[in-house]
Structure formats: structure tokens, C-alpha cells
Scaffold this motif. Structure first.
Motif: not given
Length: 100
Positions: A76, A60, A62-64, A66-72
Motif C-alpha cells: 500500500q 503466491y 494461494d489467492e488468500s 495474494l490478498a494479504e500481499h495486496r493489503e500489506s
């Protein structure tokens, strides 16, 4: 090396008899993940000694991202909702590249 890139190594131990189902679901999750704006790559590997071991290698920007990926919704619904119940164990390591 100066980069904000984030790499994820996820090792899954799939329950006996569930690997085919996990791989079918993972194909959907991988295709959707590769379309994310912040995704660099999404690779799926299967153990040679134990085909019930699946290793994901993801990149990814950046970290954001990755966070967006995990919230997608696909992460989920497919990964958390359908794949995780088919696993005996799940280990995730988040890294950043430091040497070329």
C-alpha cells in the motif's frame, strides 16, 4: 496439474525520467514481499527494447496469500502510494498454472 498457486504478471510503463526512482522503490517492495509467508517468488524484469517497461512476475501459495500481499503495508505505501503515481500505465494479469 493440481495446485492452488497464483501467479501475477504486472506490466508497468514508467513515465519518462522516473525509471530509476521506480526501481529503487521496487527494490524495497520486492525485499518486503519476498518475506511474506505466502510468497513463492517475486521477480522484477526490465524491457530490453524499452527500459521504461517493467514486468513483475510474482508467485503466491494461494489467492488468500495474494490478498494479504495486496493489503500489506509495504504494498500500500510503496507500490500504491509511491510507484503508481510514477507510471503512465499499469496492467495486471492474475493466472494459475495449468501445465508443467
Amino acid at each position: 496439474m493440481s495446485t492452488n498457486h497464483i501467479h501475477v504478471f504486472a506490466k508497468w510503463q514508467v513515465k519518462k525520467g522516473q525509471t530509476g526512482q521506480v526501481l529503487a522503490l521496487l527494490k524495497q517492495a520486492a525485499e518486503a514481499s519476498r518475506q511474506e509467508k505466502g510468497n513463492l517468488f517475486y521477480q522484477v524484469h526490465q524491457g530490453t527494447a524499452d527500459p521504461d517497461t517493467i514486468v513483475l512476475f510474482e508467485g503466491y501459495i494461494d489467492e488468500s496469500a495474494l490478498a494479504e500481499h495486496r493489503e500489506s503495508s509495504h504494498f500500500q505505501s510503496i507500490v500504491v502510494g509511491q510507484i503508481v503515481p510514477l507510471l503512465d500505465s499499469r496492467e495486471v494479469t492474475i493466472t494459475k498454472p495449468i501445465l508443467d
